[in-house]
Scaffold this active site. Structure first.
Site, mmCIF file in Angstrom:
data_model
loop_
_atom_site.group_PDB
_atom_site.id
_atom_site.type_symbol
_atom_site.label_atom_id
_atom_site.label_comp_id
_atom_site.label_asym_id
_atom_site.label_seq_id
_atom_site.Cartn_x
_atom_site.Cartn_y
_atom_site.Cartn_z
ATOM 1 C CG HIS A 268 1.495 34.911 -44.951
ATOM 2 N ND1 HIS A 268 1.392 36.265 -44.744
ATOM 3 C CD2 HIS A 268 2.342 34.777 -46.023
ATOM 4 C CE1 HIS A 268 2.136 36.913 -45.638
ATOM 5 N NE2 HIS A 268 2.715 36.031 -46.433
ATOM 6 C CG HIS A 307 1.694 41.831 -38.270
ATOM 7 N ND1 HIS A 307 2.990 42.161 -38.553
ATOM 8 C CD2 HIS A 307 1.096 41.548 -39.452
ATOM 9 C CE1 HIS A 307 3.165 42.084 -39.855
ATOM 10 N NE2 HIS A 307 2.038 41.716 -40.427
ATOM 11 C CG ASP A 363 -5.325 38.630 -43.378
ATOM 12 O OD1 ASP A 363 -5.527 39.013 -44.534
ATOM 13 O OD2 ASP A 363 -4.273 38.077 -43.017
HETATM 14 N N1 ACO Z 1 -4.773 34.902 -30.845
HETATM 15 C C1 ACO Z 1 -4.392 34.577 -29.598
HETATM 16 N N2 ACO Z 1 -3.128 34.705 -29.127
HETATM 17 C C2 ACO Z 1 -2.216 35.191 -29.980
HETATM 18 C C3 ACO Z 1 -2.537 35.555 -31.305
HETATM 19 C C4 ACO Z 1 -3.870 35.407 -31.726
HETATM 20 N N3 ACO Z 1 -4.234 35.751 -32.961
HETATM 21 N N4 ACO Z 1 -1.414 35.994 -31.918
HETATM 22 C C5 ACO Z 1 -0.427 35.909 -31.021
HETATM 23 N N5 ACO Z 1 -0.907 35.429 -29.849
HETATM 24 C C6 ACO Z 1 -0.159 35.269 -28.592
HETATM 25 C C7 ACO Z 1 0.792 34.079 -28.656
HETATM 26 O O1 ACO Z 1 0.169 32.907 -28.168
HETATM 27 C C8 ACO Z 1 1.919 34.549 -27.767
HETATM 28 O O2 ACO Z 1 1.514 34.440 -26.427
HETATM 29 P P1 ACO Z 1 2.594 33.984 -25.286
HETATM 30 O O3 ACO Z 1 3.701 34.999 -25.364
HETATM 31 O O4 ACO Z 1 1.846 34.000 -24.011
HETATM 32 O O5 ACO Z 1 3.035 32.608 -25.694
HETATM 33 C C9 ACO Z 1 2.016 36.052 -28.049
HETATM 34 O O6 ACO Z 1 0.683 36.417 -28.454
HETATM 35 C C10 ACO Z 1 3.018 36.411 -29.120
HETATM 36 O O7 ACO Z 1 2.675 35.706 -30.302
HETATM 37 P P2 ACO Z 1 3.689 34.973 -31.256
HETATM 38 O O8 ACO Z 1 3.027 33.721 -31.748
HETATM 39 O O9 ACO Z 1 5.020 34.847 -30.601
HETATM 40 O O10 ACO Z 1 3.795 36.018 -32.428
HETATM 41 P P3 ACO Z 1 4.390 35.757 -33.864
HETATM 42 O O11 ACO Z 1 5.050 37.015 -34.253
HETATM 43 O O12 ACO Z 1 5.211 34.513 -33.906
HETATM 44 O O13 ACO Z 1 3.096 35.467 -34.753
HETATM 45 C C11 ACO Z 1 1.184 35.779 -36.083
HETATM 46 C C12 ACO Z 1 2.460 36.434 -35.513
HETATM 47 C C13 ACO Z 1 1.558 34.490 -36.838
HETATM 48 C C14 ACO Z 1 0.547 36.743 -37.069
HETATM 49 C C15 ACO Z 1 0.226 35.450 -34.911
HETATM 50 O O14 ACO Z 1 -0.127 36.653 -34.261
HETATM 51 C C16 ACO Z 1 -1.027 34.723 -35.390
HETATM 52 O O15 ACO Z 1 -0.988 33.506 -35.557
HETATM 53 N N6 ACO Z 1 -2.163 35.458 -35.624
HETATM 54 C C17 ACO Z 1 -3.373 34.843 -36.126
HETATM 55 C C18 ACO Z 1 -3.265 34.571 -37.617
HETATM 56 C C19 ACO Z 1 -3.306 35.839 -38.427
HETATM 57 O O16 ACO Z 1 -4.175 36.690 -38.249
HETATM 58 N N7 ACO Z 1 -2.369 35.928 -39.382
HETATM 59 C C20 ACO Z 1 -2.310 37.055 -40.320
HETATM 60 C C21 ACO Z 1 -1.115 37.885 -40.054
HETATM 61 S S1 ACO Z 1 -1.075 39.260 -41.146
HETATM 62 C C22 ACO Z 1 -0.591 38.574 -42.616
HETATM 63 O O17 ACO Z 1 0.182 37.677 -42.692
HETATM 64 C C23 ACO Z 1 -1.159 39.079 -43.786
#
Ligand code: ACO
Length: 429
Positions: A268, A307, A363
């Site tokens: 987050h 996201h 971010d």
């Molecule tokens: N890097 C690599 N792969 C990713 C990333 C990433 N940053 N984000 C998502 N994915 C992939 C997942 O592995 C998944 O792949 P799959 O379908 O082959 O298994 C797919 O993309 C979908 O991702 P989910 O994890 O299902 O997406 P979710 O909605 O649960 O998570 C989140 C969203 C937590 C923001 C995620 O994208 C993440 O961890 N990003 C990195 C951390 C980040 O930047 N957080 C800030 C978010 S904005 C905020 O809160 C202010």
């Protein structure tokens, strides 16, 4: 016109049920009537991580994640970032309408009256190591303030609610600045009423021996824009924490400490700190392709990407990129920007990211600006928490006045043991 209902057939019993559809949703409680026998508990919906469950009705923030649209109370984020001050947006977020000139002046004056924190809060900070994480410091100070204002527990009284709202918005920059100064073992600087909300924050962060601190107007404006972009973001993890904790009628200082804890996590708000660590780790443009390969092998994450709601460019990231140019004109360019831009270019042309609709989020670029402003990465998430306090409070105020809301208490699907008899120690094994 088609009927706004949904008809479901339970293939276990052959029975058909019709449930109303309102605002694009069915009520989960309408499923409870679907039973296989009279003593059956009734059907539930299973939705770990709230992937498709609306937990409230809200009128604060609208996001269209597919089209990259963000509105506060109906106003597009780019128009607010271009034309408003943070406190103007804060007023809008809390009250639902933009303030008139006199309403804004009154709100600014009210906030200024409450920027000081009680002396004991400084002692709470002093009791912590300068190595302590500033988000932990912020959470501790908010919890400590809950003990100082016992009346704040009277959350059903609208006047009390407003008083705590103003106190929290006024005090959170002071707490953030004091956490920053504690880490540097510098004396705390009292708030200055002659300065704007953001300028005063800069004053409490950076004033040294000069008689009067004069904030750079370009940097103050950039920080104000960053604050606007972080004001609210509907039912994200920390807003949900704020709502969930305060649904027990906990006081808002304690609930906000819970929201700070939720924001701290690297998935987050903590992602802004992680992005900088990642850019440091990548180090040079040449190392980007191998980092991307590691992301695709799932050895590491591309922090600041992806996201839950945006499946398009986060509109806040676009505005932050523009703001970065204004900041760099004053501070000089942060060399990490080149790495970030190239990382984004490569990621957005790679099928792994394109097919998963992974775009830069708020971010990705904010940390680069914060670093150019002279902040170390561990304070980045505090810079997010300060403006987000307004959003948490708006969510809390909406929750408390929503007649449909009750204590947040999800159900579970219990898959553990059924009843079994206790076994004494000597007979186990
Ligand atoms: N890097 C690599 N792969 C990713 C990333 C990433 N940053 N984000 C998502 N994915 C992939 C997942 O592995 C998944 O792949 P799959 O379908 O082959 O298994 C797919 O993309 C979908 O991702 P989910 O994890 O299902 O997406 P979710 O909605 O649960 O998570 C989140 C969203 C937590 C923001 C995620 O994208 C993440 O961890 N990003 C990195 C951390 C980040 O930047 N957080 C800030 C978010 S904005 C905020 O809160 C202010």
């Amino acid at each position: 016109m088609a009927e706004e209902t949904l008809t479901l057939t339970d293939n276990r019993t052959g029975k058909t049920y019709t449930v109303p559809v309102k605002n694009g949703a069915i009520r989960a409680m309408d499923l409870r009537q679907i039973k296989t026998s009279p003593d059956d508990f009734g059907l539930m919906s299973y939705d770990p991580a709230f992937m498709n469950t609306a937990s409230c009705e809200s009128r604060i923030t609208f996001i269209d994640g597919d089209r990259g649209i963000l509105l506060y109370r109906g106003y597009p984020i780019d128009q607010l970032a271009e034309n408003c001050s943070f406190l103007e947006v804060s007023y809008l977020t809390l009250h639902g309408e933009l303030p008139t000139e006199s309403q804004l002046k009154a709100f600014e004056a009210e906030v200024k009256k409450h920027t000081m924190v009680p002396e004991f809060v400084k002692r709470v900070l002093d009791a912590m190591s300068p190595d302590a994480h500033p988000m932990g410091m912020l959470a501790a100070c908010l919890a400590a303030l809950a003990t100082h204002y016992p009346e704040s527990r009277n959350v059903l009284d609208p006047e009390v609610r407003w008083q705590q709202t103003v106190r929290l918005i006024a005090k959170v920059p002071t707490l953030g600045a004091y956490a920053y100064r504690r880490k540097r073992e510098l004396p705390y600087v009292s708030p200055d009423d002659d300065l704007s909300y953001t300028e005063n924050f800069m004053n409490m962060l950076w004033k040294m021996t000069e008689a009067e601190y004069k904030p750079n107007p370009v940097l103050a404006h950039a920080l104000d824009v960053l604050f606007i972009l972080h004001t609210d973001h509907e039912q994200n993890c920390s807003a949900n924490a704020m709502r969930s904790v305060s649904s027990s009628q906990a006081d808002p200082f304690a609930s906000a400490a819970g929201a700070v804890a939720a924001l701290w996590g690297p998935l987050h708000g903590g992602a802004n700190e992680e992005v900088l660590k990642m850019l440091d780790q990548i180090g040079t443009l040449e190392n980007i392709p191998s980092y991307i390969e590691r992301v695709k092998k799932r050895e590491v994450m591309l922090m600041g990407f992806g996201h839950r709601v945006y499946k398009n460019y986060d509109p806040r990231a676009r505005i932050i990129k523009q703001t970065a140019d204004q900041v760099f004109a004053v501070t000089g360019r942060n060399p990490k920007l080149e790495i970030a831009i190239e990382l984004e270019r490569i990621a957005l042309s790679d099928d792994f990211f394109v097919s998963r609709k992974l775009y830069p989020n708020v971010d990705f670029y904010s940390g680069i600006i914060y670093q150019a402003l002279g902040f170390k990465p561990d304070i980045f998430t505090v810079l997010f928490a300060i403006p987000r306090m307004t959003g948490w409070l708006a969510q809390w105020r909406e929750l408390i006045t929503d007649k449909e809301q009750k204590i947040a208490r999800p159900r579970q699907l219990y898959l553990g043991y059924g009843r079994r008899e206790f076994v004494p120690v000597p007979q186990r094994g």
